[in-house]
Structure formats: C-alpha cells, structure tokens
Design a protein around this motif. Structure first.
Motif, PDB file in Angstrom:
ATOM      1  N   TYR A   5     -15.457  67.623  39.177  1.00 55.73           N
ATOM      2  CA  TYR A   5     -15.410  66.114  39.727  1.00 55.73           C
ATOM      3  C   TYR A   5     -16.713  65.599  40.383  1.00 55.73           C
ATOM      4  CZ  TYR A   5     -12.922  61.873  41.615  1.00 55.73           C
ATOM      5  OH  TYR A   5     -12.697  60.674  41.717  1.00 55.73           O
ATOM      6  N   LEU A   6     -17.446  66.573  41.240  1.00 59.84           N
ATOM      7  CA  LEU A   6     -18.452  65.864  41.815  1.00 59.84           C
ATOM      8  C   LEU A   6     -19.662  65.498  40.835  1.00 59.84           C
ATOM      9  CD1 LEU A   6     -18.936  68.122  44.793  1.00 59.84           C
ATOM     10  CD2 LEU A   6     -18.381  65.901  45.077  1.00 59.84           C
ATOM     11  N   GLU A   7     -20.061  66.448  39.663  1.00 58.61           N
ATOM     12  CA  GLU A   7     -20.810  66.373  38.816  1.00 58.61           C
ATOM     13  C   GLU A   7     -20.393  64.919  37.822  1.00 58.61           C
ATOM     14  OE1 GLU A   7     -23.886  67.751  38.181  1.00 58.61           O
ATOM     15  OE2 GLU A   7     -23.491  67.881  40.404  1.00 58.61           O
ATOM     16  N   GLY A   8     -19.023  64.956  37.764  1.00 52.74           N
ATOM     17  CA  GLY A   8     -18.678  63.884  36.548  1.00 52.74           C
ATOM     18  C   GLY A   8     -18.528  62.437  37.268  1.00 52.74           C
ATOM     19  N   GLU A   9     -18.220  62.389  38.422  1.00 56.51           N
ATOM     20  CA  GLU A   9     -17.656  61.085  39.169  1.00 56.51           C
ATOM     21  C   GLU A   9     -18.835  60.802  40.385  1.00 56.51           C
ATOM     22  OE1 GLU A   9     -15.375  58.971  37.846  1.00 56.51           O
ATOM     23  OE2 GLU A   9     -14.907  60.528  36.478  1.00 56.51           O
ATOM     24  N   LEU A  10     -19.300  61.775  40.891  1.00 56.31           N
ATOM     25  CA  LEU A  10     -20.059  61.395  42.145  1.00 56.31           C
ATOM     26  C   LEU A  10     -21.458  61.951  41.991  1.00 56.31           C
ATOM     27  CD1 LEU A  10     -17.287  62.054  44.740  1.00 56.31           C
ATOM     28  CD2 LEU A  10     -17.810  59.861  43.677  1.00 56.31           C
ATOM     29  N   GLY A  44     -19.838  51.316  35.550  1.00 55.05           N
ATOM     30  CA  GLY A  44     -20.684  52.014  36.513  1.00 55.05           C
ATOM     31  C   GLY A  44     -20.195  51.959  38.095  1.00 55.05           C
ATOM     32  N   THR A  45     -19.115  51.138  38.354  1.00 55.66           N
ATOM     33  CA  THR A  45     -18.473  50.897  39.782  1.00 55.66           C
ATOM     34  C   THR A  45     -17.555  52.167  39.911  1.00 55.66           C
ATOM     35  OG1 THR A  45     -16.635  49.616  38.728  1.00 55.66           O
ATOM     36  CG2 THR A  45     -18.732  48.550  39.938  1.00 55.66           C
ATOM     37  N   LEU A  46     -17.252  52.735  41.041  1.00 55.17           N
ATOM     38  CA  LEU A  46     -16.420  53.822  41.250  1.00 55.17           C
ATOM     39  C   LEU A  46     -15.012  53.450  41.305  1.00 55.17           C
ATOM     40  CD1 LEU A  46     -18.185  55.534  44.321  1.00 55.17           C
ATOM     41  CD2 LEU A  46     -17.975  56.157  41.805  1.00 55.17           C
ATOM     42  N   SER A  47     -14.098  54.398  40.748  1.00 53.98           N
ATOM     43  CA  SER A  47     -12.772  54.091  40.920  1.00 53.98           C
ATOM     44  C   SER A  47     -12.234  54.140  42.254  1.00 53.98           C
ATOM     45  CB  SER A  47     -11.671  54.881  39.897  1.00 53.98           C
ATOM     46  OG  SER A  47     -12.021  56.105  40.478  1.00 53.98           O
ATOM     47  N   GLU A  48     -10.870  53.533  42.466  1.00 50.51           N
ATOM     48  CA  GLU A  48     -10.468  53.861  43.792  1.00 50.51           C
ATOM     49  C   GLU A  48     -10.351  55.195  44.278  1.00 50.51           C
ATOM     50  OE1 GLU A  48      -9.344  52.646  47.391  1.00 50.51           O
ATOM     51  OE2 GLU A  48     -10.239  51.379  45.750  1.00 50.51           O
ATOM     52  N   GLU A  49     -10.019  55.993  43.431  1.00 53.10           N
ATOM     53  CA  GLU A  49      -9.852  57.553  43.833  1.00 53.10           C
ATOM     54  C   GLU A  49     -11.169  58.032  44.297  1.00 53.10           C
ATOM     55  OE1 GLU A  49      -7.883  61.389  41.658  1.00 53.10           O
ATOM     56  OE2 GLU A  49      -9.512  60.577  40.646  1.00 53.10           O
ATOM     57  N   ALA A  50     -12.073  57.684  43.211  1.00 51.32           N
ATOM     58  CA  ALA A  50     -13.710  58.209  43.475  1.00 51.32           C
ATOM     59  C   ALA A  50     -13.987  57.672  44.632  1.00 51.32           C
ATOM     60  CB  ALA A  50     -14.394  57.784  42.178  1.00 51.32           C
ATOM     61  N   ARG A  51     -13.733  56.665  45.243  1.00 50.28           N
ATOM     62  CA  ARG A  51     -14.424  55.589  46.359  1.00 50.28           C
ATOM     63  C   ARG A  51     -13.485  56.424  47.605  1.00 50.28           C
ATOM     64  NH1 ARG A  51     -16.798  50.965  47.757  1.00 50.28           N
ATOM     65  NH2 ARG A  51     -16.790  50.454  45.489  1.00 50.28           N
ATOM     66  N   GLU A  52     -12.543  57.049  47.432  1.00 50.68           N
ATOM     67  CA  GLU A  52     -11.763  57.688  48.364  1.00 50.68           C
ATOM     68  C   GLU A  52     -12.398  59.038  48.644  1.00 50.68           C
ATOM     69  OE1 GLU A  52      -7.561  57.435  47.643  1.00 50.68           O
ATOM     70  OE2 GLU A  52      -7.479  55.241  48.032  1.00 50.68           O
ATOM     71  N   ARG A  53     -12.481  59.768  47.437  1.00 49.45           N
ATOM     72  CA  ARG A  53     -12.958  61.038  47.478  1.00 49.45           C
ATOM     73  C   ARG A  53     -14.587  60.882  48.212  1.00 49.45           C
ATOM     74  NH1 ARG A  53     -10.563  64.231  42.436  1.00 49.45           N
ATOM     75  NH2 ARG A  53      -8.114  64.282  43.257  1.00 49.45           N
ATOM     76  N   LEU A  54     -15.374  60.053  47.623  1.00 49.41           N
ATOM     77  CA  LEU A  54     -16.410  59.844  48.008  1.00 49.41           C
ATOM     78  C   LEU A  54     -16.491  59.896  49.719  1.00 49.41           C
ATOM     79  CD1 LEU A  54     -19.542  59.759  47.866  1.00 49.41           C
ATOM     80  CD2 LEU A  54     -19.505  57.367  47.375  1.00 49.41           C
ATOM     81  N   ALA A  55     -15.434  58.999  50.035  1.00 45.42           N
ATOM     82  CA  ALA A  55     -15.375  58.672  51.724  1.00 45.42           C
ATOM     83  C   ALA A  55     -14.990  60.252  52.422  1.00 45.42           C
ATOM     84  CB  ALA A  55     -14.199  57.910  51.885  1.00 45.42           C
ATOM     85  N   ASP A  56     -14.170  61.186  51.596  1.00 44.83           N
ATOM     86  CA  ASP A  56     -14.044  62.363  52.174  1.00 44.83           C
ATOM     87  C   ASP A  56     -15.244  63.074  52.384  1.00 44.83           C
ATOM     88  OD1 ASP A  56     -11.490  61.852  52.431  1.00 44.83           O
ATOM     89  OD2 ASP A  56     -11.028  62.776  50.487  1.00 44.83           O
ATOM     90  N   VAL A  57     -16.113  63.237  51.300  1.00 47.87           N
ATOM     91  CA  VAL A  57     -17.586  63.910  51.168  1.00 47.87           C
ATOM     92  C   VAL A  57     -18.644  63.341  52.543  1.00 47.87           C
ATOM     93  CG1 VAL A  57     -19.835  64.206  50.172  1.00 47.87           C
ATOM     94  CG2 VAL A  57     -17.539  64.050  48.853  1.00 47.87           C
ATOM     95  N   VAL A  58     -18.442  62.260  52.594  1.00 47.83           N
ATOM     96  CA  VAL A  58     -19.378  61.558  53.602  1.00 47.83           C
ATOM     97  C   VAL A  58     -18.549  61.907  54.926  1.00 47.83           C
ATOM     98  CG1 VAL A  58     -19.942  59.507  54.953  1.00 47.83           C
ATOM     99  CG2 VAL A  58     -20.090  59.639  52.656  1.00 47.83           C
TER     100      VAL A  58
END
Length: 173
Positions: free
Chosen positions: A44-49, A5-19
């Motif tokens: 990607y948004l729907e699947g990971e974030l 349930g934790t975010l991968s490094e890529e997902a965390r970086e992409r989430l930072a981009d969204v913010v």
C-alpha cells in the motif's frame, strides 16, 4: 492515488496515520489499517503513498514534510476526543522530551526557565543533557501543544494541560 494524481479519501486518512504515528513500523500500520500482513502495508505504501513516506536509518517509516502539510496533522500527536485544536491526548516523543514533560511546571504553576527545567531533569533522572537540548525539547513540546511559553524577563514554560490528560509514548528517535 486517483487518475489525476490526487489522493483518495482512504489514502489521505492512511497518510495521516503515517504522520501521526511516525516513526512507525509496518506492524503498527497493519494494526491501524486492519490489514492481514506487513507486506500488505508495504504494498500500500509503495502503491499509494510512495512520494509521501521514507524509511529512516533504522528502517522506521516516516512521512515527508509535504505529507504532514497535505494532511495537516502534527507528527507524533494524537488529538483528544473533542479534536478541537486543544491539547493532544497522546504524544510520541524522544526520551529527553518525555523527561522534560515529566518535570516542567504544571498548568497552574508558575512557569519556569529552561535552566530550571534542566536542573529538574538532572535531579530527577541523573542525566546531564546540554541546555540547548532541553531548550529544543521544550520548543518541540510547545509545537505539539502540550507546553506553553510565558514571556517574562526570559521565556518560561509550563504545561498547557495536566499531565494526566496526556499519554506520553517514547519514540525510537
């Protein structure tokens, strides 16, 4: 997301981009992430974030408060090259905040009151925003790290850095 349930490094970086980029669109994220299409962004948004973003009334992509806390990025702010917690290189703000930024006292000038800034906005832009809106704009700019407050008889404000060091982009909000 990983199995636990934790975010991968890529997902965390992409989430930072969204913010950082919010409010944003699929196209802007597509370019930032190097994807082929807006539908890849959506997938990607729907699947990971999915639990960390939403679309506002204008269908713009925004991060949840939890997302901003998780990645420790200030919404609408891009840090400078040093990334040392100093002033950001780019801020995305609504039009009134950009106007306030353009007229508030510079970092080497005497700080000024909310009413002083309000009068400068009125003179420079031929608009008449409520004083509370100008106060809120100054506080938002302070939270973004580009305006500092100096406490005298009343709180006064000035830029935390020279205007030329910060690019201001007007957001749709």
């Amino acid at each position: 997301m990983t199995d636990d349930g934790t975010l991968s490094e890529e997902a965390r970086e992409r989430l930072a981009d969204v913010v950082r980029l919010q409010p944003t669109k699929n196209k802007e994220l597509q370019e930032a992430w190097g994807l082929e299409s807006g539908s890849e962004v959506h997938s990607y948004l729907e699947g990971e974030l999915k639990e960390y973003y939403y679309r506002d009334d204008n269908s713009l992509i925004r991060a949840t408060a939890d997302a901003a806390d998780l990645v420790d990025v200030e919404p609408g702010v891009e840090s400078g090259d040093g990334d040392d917690g100093g002033v950001p290189a780019v801020i995305r703000v609504p039009e009134l905040e950009s106007q306030v930024f353009a007229v508030v006292a510079g970092p080497n000038d005497r700080s000024e009151s909310v009413v002083s800034v309000l009068n400068k906005v009125r003179d420079a832009y031929d608009v008449d925003p409520p004083v509370e809106d100008v106060r809120q704009a100054l506080q938002n700019l302070r939270r973004k790290g580009v305006v500092e407050v100096i406490y005298r008889t009343v709180p006064t404000f000035r830029l935390a850095a020279h205007r030329a060091e910060i690019d201001v982009e007007i957001s749709d909000s």
